[in-house]
Structures are given as C-alpha cells and as structure tokens.
Design a protein around this motif. Sequence first.
Motif, mmCIF file in Angstrom:
data_model
loop_
_atom_site.group_PDB
_atom_site.id
_atom_site.type_symbol
_atom_site.label_atom_id
_atom_site.label_comp_id
_atom_site.label_asym_id
_atom_site.label_seq_id
_atom_site.Cartn_x
_atom_site.Cartn_y
_atom_site.Cartn_z
ATOM 1 N N SER A 71 0.830 -1.201 0.000
ATOM 2 C CA SER A 71 0.000 0.000 0.000
ATOM 3 C C SER A 71 0.868 1.255 0.000
ATOM 4 N N LEU A 72 1.896 1.270 0.834
ATOM 5 C CA LEU A 72 2.781 2.438 0.908
ATOM 6 C C LEU A 72 3.549 2.630 -0.393
ATOM 7 N N ILE A 73 4.025 1.527 -0.971
ATOM 8 C CA ILE A 73 4.740 1.614 -2.250
ATOM 9 C C ILE A 73 3.829 2.182 -3.330
ATOM 10 N N ASN A 74 2.583 1.692 -3.355
ATOM 11 C CA ASN A 74 1.630 2.196 -4.347
ATOM 12 C C ASN A 74 1.383 3.695 -4.170
ATOM 13 N N LYS A 75 1.247 4.127 -2.908
ATOM 14 C CA LYS A 75 0.992 5.544 -2.655
ATOM 15 C C LYS A 75 2.187 6.407 -3.044
ATOM 16 N N LEU A 76 3.395 5.955 -2.662
ATOM 17 C CA LEU A 76 4.588 6.778 -2.867
ATOM 18 C C LEU A 76 5.079 6.776 -4.312
ATOM 19 N N LEU A 77 5.047 5.605 -4.953
ATOM 20 C CA LEU A 77 5.676 5.469 -6.266
ATOM 21 C C LEU A 77 4.697 5.524 -7.435
ATOM 22 N N ILE A 78 3.401 5.316 -7.157
ATOM 23 C CA ILE A 78 2.434 5.305 -8.259
ATOM 24 C C ILE A 78 1.389 6.403 -8.100
ATOM 25 N N LEU A 79 0.659 6.380 -6.982
ATOM 26 C CA LEU A 79 -0.506 7.254 -6.845
ATOM 27 C C LEU A 79 -0.140 8.726 -6.663
ATOM 28 N N GLU A 156 -8.298 7.437 -3.905
ATOM 29 C CA GLU A 156 -9.215 8.485 -3.462
ATOM 30 C C GLU A 156 -8.560 9.360 -2.399
ATOM 31 N N ILE A 157 -7.836 8.736 -1.468
ATOM 32 C CA ILE A 157 -7.145 9.493 -0.422
ATOM 33 C C ILE A 157 -6.129 10.455 -1.029
ATOM 34 N N MET A 158 -5.316 9.957 -1.961
ATOM 35 C CA MET A 158 -4.273 10.800 -2.542
ATOM 36 C C MET A 158 -4.875 11.889 -3.439
ATOM 37 N N ASN A 172 5.496 22.169 -1.709
ATOM 38 C CA ASN A 172 4.499 21.883 -0.688
ATOM 39 C C ASN A 172 3.565 20.756 -1.126
ATOM 40 N N GLN A 173 3.173 20.763 -2.391
ATOM 41 C CA GLN A 173 2.308 19.700 -2.895
ATOM 42 C C GLN A 173 2.960 18.336 -2.699
ATOM 43 N N ILE A 174 4.240 18.253 -3.060
ATOM 44 C CA ILE A 174 4.960 16.982 -2.921
ATOM 45 C C ILE A 174 5.100 16.598 -1.456
ATOM 46 N N ALA A 175 5.500 17.567 -0.620
ATOM 47 C CA ALA A 175 5.724 17.284 0.803
ATOM 48 C C ALA A 175 4.437 16.836 1.491
ATOM 49 N N VAL A 176 3.330 17.516 1.212
ATOM 50 C CA VAL A 176 2.069 17.190 1.876
ATOM 51 C C VAL A 176 1.549 15.828 1.429
ATOM 52 N N THR A 177 1.529 15.585 0.124
ATOM 53 C CA THR A 177 0.994 14.310 -0.366
ATOM 54 C C THR A 177 1.829 13.121 0.109
ATOM 55 N N LEU A 178 3.150 13.279 0.124
ATOM 56 C CA LEU A 178 4.001 12.186 0.609
ATOM 57 C C LEU A 178 3.807 11.962 2.113
ATOM 58 N N ALA A 179 3.699 13.068 2.873
ATOM 59 C CA ALA A 179 3.492 12.945 4.315
ATOM 60 C C ALA A 179 2.155 12.278 4.627
ATOM 61 N N ALA A 181 0.568 10.186 2.685
ATOM 62 C CA ALA A 181 0.692 8.781 2.291
ATOM 63 C C ALA A 181 1.323 7.946 3.411
ATOM 64 N N VAL A 182 2.408 8.456 3.976
ATOM 65 C CA VAL A 182 3.105 7.714 5.045
ATOM 66 C C VAL A 182 2.259 7.675 6.316
ATOM 67 N N PHE A 183 1.732 8.822 6.718
ATOM 68 C CA PHE A 183 0.973 8.918 7.966
ATOM 69 C C PHE A 183 -0.285 8.048 7.931
ATOM 70 N N ILE A 184 -1.024 8.121 6.826
ATOM 71 C CA ILE A 184 -2.260 7.345 6.706
ATOM 72 C C ILE A 184 -1.961 5.851 6.711
ATOM 73 N N THR A 185 -0.952 5.429 5.983
ATOM 74 C CA THR A 185 -0.631 3.995 5.898
ATOM 75 C C THR A 185 -0.234 3.438 7.256
ATOM 76 N N ILE A 186 0.646 4.150 7.960
ATOM 77 C CA ILE A 186 1.071 3.692 9.280
ATOM 78 C C ILE A 186 -0.117 3.662 10.247
ATOM 79 N N GLY A 187 -0.941 4.715 10.202
ATOM 80 C CA GLY A 187 -2.091 4.782 11.101
ATOM 81 C C GLY A 187 -3.092 3.676 10.857
ATOM 82 N N VAL A 188 -3.458 3.465 9.595
ATOM 83 C CA VAL A 188 -4.468 2.451 9.256
ATOM 84 C C VAL A 188 -3.987 1.056 9.611
ATOM 85 N N TYR A 189 -2.812 0.685 9.125
ATOM 86 C CA TYR A 189 -2.370 -0.702 9.296
ATOM 87 C C TYR A 189 -1.820 -0.968 10.695
ATOM 88 N N GLY A 190 -1.373 0.076 11.371
ATOM 89 C CA GLY A 190 -1.022 -0.101 12.782
ATOM 90 C C GLY A 190 -2.259 -0.434 13.607
#
Length: 307
Positions: A71-79, A156-158, A172-179, A181-190
């Motif tokens: 999921s994180l790879i998809n968010k960071l490298l694709i979505l 949809e999230i991204m 800012n667009q890059i920083a926010v979207t990447l942040a 992606a990481v925050f949501i993935t860790i939160g959901v799957y944690g």
Amino acid sequence: MPSGFFALLDDVSALVKASAASLDDVPTQVAKTTSKVSGIVIDDTAVTPKYVVGLDPSRELSIIYQIAKKSLINKLLILTPAALLLGYFAPWAITPILMMGGAFLCFEGYEKVHSMFSKHHDVQPEDEAVKAITPEELEKERVTGAVRTDIILSAEIMAIAYSQVTDQPVVNQIAVTLAVAVFITIGVYGFVGLIVKADDFGVHLAKDKYGPATQNFGRGLVKFMPHFLRILSYVGTAAMLWVGAEIIAHGIPFTAHLLHDLEHALADVPVVAWFAKAIACGIGGLILGFFIEKIVGLVKKALPAKS
C-alpha cells in the motif's frame, strides 16, 4: 561584477527564506488534509481485517505488513506521482479515473452482499472439480485482494490530498501528499494490527498470574473479538458500497447536488445528515453494483471460452 554577485546571493537568500516559510506550513496542511480523508481512512480500516480472518494467527501480522508495504509503495511510487502529473497535465482525467475506481468498489461490495445471502443456496455442480489450495496460495490470494481494494481507496485518499494543496507551491504539494501517504498507511495498518491481535492480548491477560478482574476481562476480550471481526467485515462491505457510490456521485453534477441538498436539509443535525448520506450512498452503491455485475456477466458470456 562583485555587486552582481552579491545581488545574486541576496536573491538566493530570499528564495530560501520563502521556501522555508512555505514548508513551515506543511504540518498544518497535512493535518487539514488528513481530516478531509478521515471517512475513507475509517473505511480502509474496516475493510482490511477481513483479509486475515480464518488464516494462521501466527501469520496475521506478517500478512498485514505485506499489505501495508505494498500500500505504501503504491501511494509513494504510483498514486502520488500520478496525482501530481495528472493535476498538472490533465486535471480533467482525475475524476473519471476515480469514478471507475468507485464502480469497482460497488461491484466488489455487491458481490460480497450477494454471497452473504446466497452461500447457503448455491449448490456446486457434481462434475465441477474442487480446487485444492495451499495455505501459502490462500495467503497470497488474500494479500492480492486486499491490495487491489486498498489501491482504490488509496487513490481516493491521494486525490483528496492533492486537491487540498493545488494552490500551493510544487514543493508543498509533494511534501504534503508524501506525508499524508506515510501517515495514513502507518495509522491504518497499525490500528488493523492491534485489532487482529486483540484476542492474543486477551489470552495473555487471562493467565493465572493476573488478578480475577484482569482474567475475566481477558476471557471476555477473546470471546468478543470473533463477533467484532464479523461485524467489522459487514461494516467493511457496507463501506465499499458507500465510498464507491459517493466517489461516483461527486463526479456527476446532478447527484453531487442531490447529496449536497440532502446534507443541507439536515444541517441542523450533523449526525443524522451523515447517516442519511451514508445510507443513500450505500443503497445507490448496491444498485449500481447489481447492474455492473450483470454487465460483467454478459461480457464474460460473450467472450470465447478458454480451452
């Protein structure tokens, strides 16, 4: 020449200060964006635990880790790159792509609802061979299915995350979207990991080394978790229908206005407005999924059979 050099240094210094001031606002933008996608995050959390139900408990965290990693790879490298590129070169394409993803969620949600009500009535033909599957193959199928569903919700999230920063500098667009992606993935799957291992925690609390009250709580937790996971599975299915239909509704001006009018009519009671919107989208998603399933069935019949 020296004056030109110092003028250049002044320009660079001003640019660095402006960039730093802009980046200072990133945490605020991340928090704002995260609140906007909270509904989809809840849906993602509800959908995922069902993919580990019935599998070896010792493999649960490993499976969740595999799903989270992909999921994180998809968010960071694709979505995220896709959202940024589409937003710059073809912003008109984002909505149709999301609507196709929403249609897929409605289709999957309808199939799951249909299987809930028809599983006791479907009889397997006698001449149809029963497919044997190993635990490893089953685990692989579950991970693939989870990632396939996750990528729709993640898209949809991204997309929402990007929509919140379209007026910001590219950095800012890059920083926010990447942040996000990481925050949501860790939160959901944690949180999903905590849910699926709660019964093991209950077993630990039920040991004799703890007091009677703690032991009773542990036993109660163990008994409750299977029911909770079953309920969560139903919630996840409903969430797929709800989110899928809402994505599509927001892409069609007429239905988007209907949802807006519904929320506006019940604005004095936000909880009722939320439930009314969720129920309307859920029913709409079920109906849409029914028609998509019929179309898919007709297409399959029209295609030549594999030899």
